[in-house]
Every structure is written in C-alpha cells, then in structure tokens.
Design an enzyme around this catalytic site. Structure first.
Site, PDB file in Angstrom:
ATOM      1  N   LYS A  75       0.823  -1.202   0.000  1.00 59.32           N
ATOM      2  CA  LYS A  75       0.000   0.000   0.000  1.00 59.32           C
ATOM      3  C   LYS A  75       0.860   1.255   0.000  1.00 59.32           C
ATOM      4  CE  LYS A  75      -3.780   0.311  -0.002  1.00 59.32           C
ATOM      5  NZ  LYS A  75      -4.602   0.441  -1.228  1.00 59.32           N
ATOM      6  N   TYR A  94       1.578   0.254  -4.655  1.00 62.49           N
ATOM      7  CA  TYR A  94       0.365   0.980  -5.035  1.00 62.49           C
ATOM      8  C   TYR A  94       0.442   2.369  -4.409  1.00 62.49           C
ATOM      9  CZ  TYR A  94      -1.959  -3.365  -6.504  1.00 62.49           C
ATOM     10  OH  TYR A  94      -2.313  -4.534  -7.139  1.00 62.49           O
ATOM     11  N   HIS A  96      -1.924   5.278  -5.844  1.00 60.71           N
ATOM     12  CA  HIS A  96      -3.242   5.920  -6.011  1.00 60.71           C
ATOM     13  C   HIS A  96      -3.165   7.408  -5.669  1.00 60.71           C
ATOM     14  CE1 HIS A  96      -5.090   2.023  -6.679  1.00 60.71           C
ATOM     15  NE2 HIS A  96      -4.539   1.573  -5.575  1.00 60.71           N
ATOM     16  N   GLU A 118      -0.389   0.580 -10.021  1.00 58.61           N
ATOM     17  CA  GLU A 118      -1.678   0.725 -10.704  1.00 58.61           C
ATOM     18  C   GLU A 118      -1.597   1.419 -12.049  1.00 58.61           C
ATOM     19  OE1 GLU A 118      -1.314   4.440  -8.141  1.00 58.61           O
ATOM     20  OE2 GLU A 118      -0.858   2.309  -7.911  1.00 58.61           O
ATOM     21  N   ALA A 268     -13.962   1.306  -6.111  1.00 57.19           N
ATOM     22  CA  ALA A 268     -13.102   2.346  -6.681  1.00 57.19           C
ATOM     23  C   ALA A 268     -12.634   3.359  -5.640  1.00 57.19           C
ATOM     24  CB  ALA A 268     -13.845   3.078  -7.805  1.00 57.19           C
TER      25      ALA A 268
END
Length: 377
Positions: A75, A94, A96, A118, A268
C-alpha cells in the site's frame, strides 16, 4: 541492489510485498534483501522462512528504509512513513496518488522515485499489477455485499440466492472490467439476479456471451443507473480510470430513491470512489449509513484475505521488481514501456498526467529523467 521490505502499517493491512520465494529469487540475482521483523506474519510467512531464503531481518521500519535503495510495498506510504523516504530512493508499490493530495505533496517533497503498480500499463491498455487485486476485490465485493445485506448489519434482510418460491437478491454491477466481471461471476454463482453495466458495447457483447444466464448486460448511462438503483439490493461500483480520480456515477440525490437497506460497495474508493457519498473506511469500521443506505468502502479490501492476496500480487509484481533491481529503474523503464508508465513522481516532479490533472500540478516529461546521467539507481 539493496531491497527493503517494510511491514505494512495501514489499518488491518496484512499483506506483504515479497514472499520468501520472492526474496530467494532476488538473492539469486545477487541482490541483498532486508525484511522488517514480522512483515510477513499476517500472510502466514515467518521471519525464519525469509532467513532460510537468504534475507536479513531488521527490527524496525526505520532501519529498512534507511538501508534500502529500493523499497517494495503493498500500500501507499502513510504519514508516519513519509519522512523515511530518501531522495533518489525507488519506492515500488500501489500509490493511487490522484485520490490523496497530502501523499502526492509528501512524495514531491521527499524527492523519491515513485513507481505505482496501478499505472503500469501494457500496450493493450491492461494493467498487469492491478489485475490480481482487482480479481480479489471484485470477488470480495459480493461476499461483503451479501453479509451487509443481512438485517443484522442494517441491510434489507435478503438472501443473495433466494430459495424455492422466493426470488434472489438483485445485484447491479457498474463497470465491466476485471472488478466488475469477477463481481458478476461471484454474484451469479450465489444465484443472484445480476445486471452488469459498461459504456463499451464491445465489452458488453463479450460479457453477454460468457456470463451465465442469470447475468444481464446493460449500457451504462445516468438514466439507466438512476432507474436500476431504485430496485437493486446490492450495487457494486467497479469503475476505474487508470491513475486518475474515478467519476461519481451514483450521486447523492439517488440515495432517497433506493430501498432502505440497499448496500453500496465502492471498489473504486482507492481512486476517490465512484459513489458520491462514499469515503474511505477500514476493516475495523467498514460501513456507514446515509438515508438508510449501507455504504461499504474499505480502501484495502484484499487486506482481509492476505494469504490469497499476497500470493496473487507477488506473482504479478515480482518479475517487474527483478527487472528494476537488475537494470536499475532508469534502464528498466527505458526498455519497458509498461514500467515507464508506472513512474508517477520522480525527483520531486510529477510525470504522470492523471496525477498532475488531479491537483493542477505542473507536468514534466519523464524522458528528461530517464536520459539524465545515471548516478544512482
């Protein structure tokens, strides 16, 4: 290269970014691997297994970040980790970014090299490092939807598959990508009455061909979503725009039209969510209610099934990690267009358009960093 594997510290995040088998592969290529004490325990991997593979166990997260040239995570770094990231250090995880402005500014300030799982993207537009977790999250969305549909948890009290003489739950899946497809398959397998929506007619034709008879397809648009939301028991938001903020397809004004106890699952949420009223929740406190509608929006859903998730994720991430370690990030990204698209922030500059657009930040050409004289990997 010196590889660091810190323990994940996000709420109830039990995955680990490198298995003992992965560590052994890295070491086979001549790299050094440092793993934080108990980093793999949540996924069922003991420190002794890493040591047998040739890795070294370090007691603290500070030591792992302090020694490593390349950090491999699951993460995004959270606030206590921001200051641990060093200038020029490669962080492979990841991120994001488009859904978290504080993280974006922190990584710009730290001047690390942020390569996001991602946004690693193949020529066919598929996202190889997102797919395994999308598969897990898609399937989990139905498990969680079925649970919170129970009256005990505030739902309508409807059994997903129904029984003889009683109709099954109605499940609406918005988005026909990996998450949506896996959600529809799981819901169909439980016997639900499923509708899956997408804006791509070619994709809908494909889904219509391969899905079982209790899955229907429908074109996604505001009118159809608004009408279907009135009658469905579980609604799964499964829409993704790579590297950018997800669009709000279920809006606030739709909630009063839904049946009391409807369950919304926003997969999402990592990218800002596709349901206007959702906000990131945790496994400790996964749901909240607005207008009698249950919202489930855990930002790390696969963390609840870490053994499965870790093995699925590392199957995908390890080959790219080896390439980054063997060649250094600059050369690896020069040679592999998919990896190059994974670069989001380099040396304090945003190099991915979706992140720049999300926060109105200057956008820099990644090529200027790849073509610089290589001093550090």
């Amino acid at each position: 290269m010196i590889i660091g594997v810190p323990k994940e510290i996000k709420n109830n995040e039990n995955r680990v970014s490198l298995t003992p088998a992965g560590a052994a592969e890295m070491i086979k290529y001549g790299h050094t691997v440092y793993v934080q004490h108990t980093a793999g325990m949540g996924s069922g991997f003991e420190d002794e297994e890493y040591e047998k593979a040739g890795a070294t166990i370090l007691p603290t997260i500070e030591e792992v970040y302090g020694i490593a040239e390349m950090i491999i995570k699951v993460k995004e770094p959270i606030e206590p980790e921001y200051a641990l990231i060093k200038e020029g250090q490669l962080v492979y995880t990841y991120f994001h970014f488009a859904s978290c402005e504080p993280l974006t500014h922190a990584m710009i300030q730290q001047k690390g090299v942020c390569l996001a799982y991602e946004t690693v993207e193949l020529e066919d537009r598929s996202l190889p490092l997102l797919v395994p977790m999308s598969e897990v999250a898609g399937r989990m969305s139905i498990q969680e939807g079925a649970k919170y549909l129970e009256k005990l948890f505030g739902g309508r009290g409807v059994l997903m598959g129904g029984v003889a003489g009683v109709p099954p739950a109605k499940v609406l899946v918005i988005g026909g990508g990996i998450v949506g497809t896996e959600a529809a398959k799981m819901a169909a397998g439980l016997g639900a009455d499923v509708t899956i929506m997408d804006v791509n007619l070619k994709r809908l034709r494909y889904l219509d061909d391969v899905m079982p008879a209790n899955v229907k397809t429908m074109m996604s648009n505001e009118y159809n979503i608004r009408e279907m939301a009135k009658t469905h028991d579980v609604i799964v938001g499964a829409v993704l725009i790579p590297g950018a903020v997800a669009p709000n397809l279920i809006t606030r004004d739709m909630l009063p039209t839904m049946q009391a106890g409807t369950v919304l699952v926003d997969v999402a949420i990592d990218q800002g969510g596709c349901i206007e009223t959702t906000r990131p929740t945790t496994h400790d406190n996964p749901v909240f209610e607005i207008d009698g509608v249950i919202h489930y929006s855990v930002a790390n859903m696969p963390g609840a099934v870490p053994r499965t998730s870790t093995l699925a994720l590392t199957n995908a991430t390890l080959p790219y990690a080896i390439k980054l370690a063997n060649k250094g990030w600059k050369q690896a990204c020069k040679e592999d267009k998919a990896l190059k698209l994974g670069l989001n922030v380099v040396d304090g500059k945003v190099v991915y358009q979706g992140v720049a657009d999300a926060f109105d930040l200057p956008m820099y050409d990644v090529e200027e960093f790849l073509n610089e004289e290589m001093v550090l990997n």
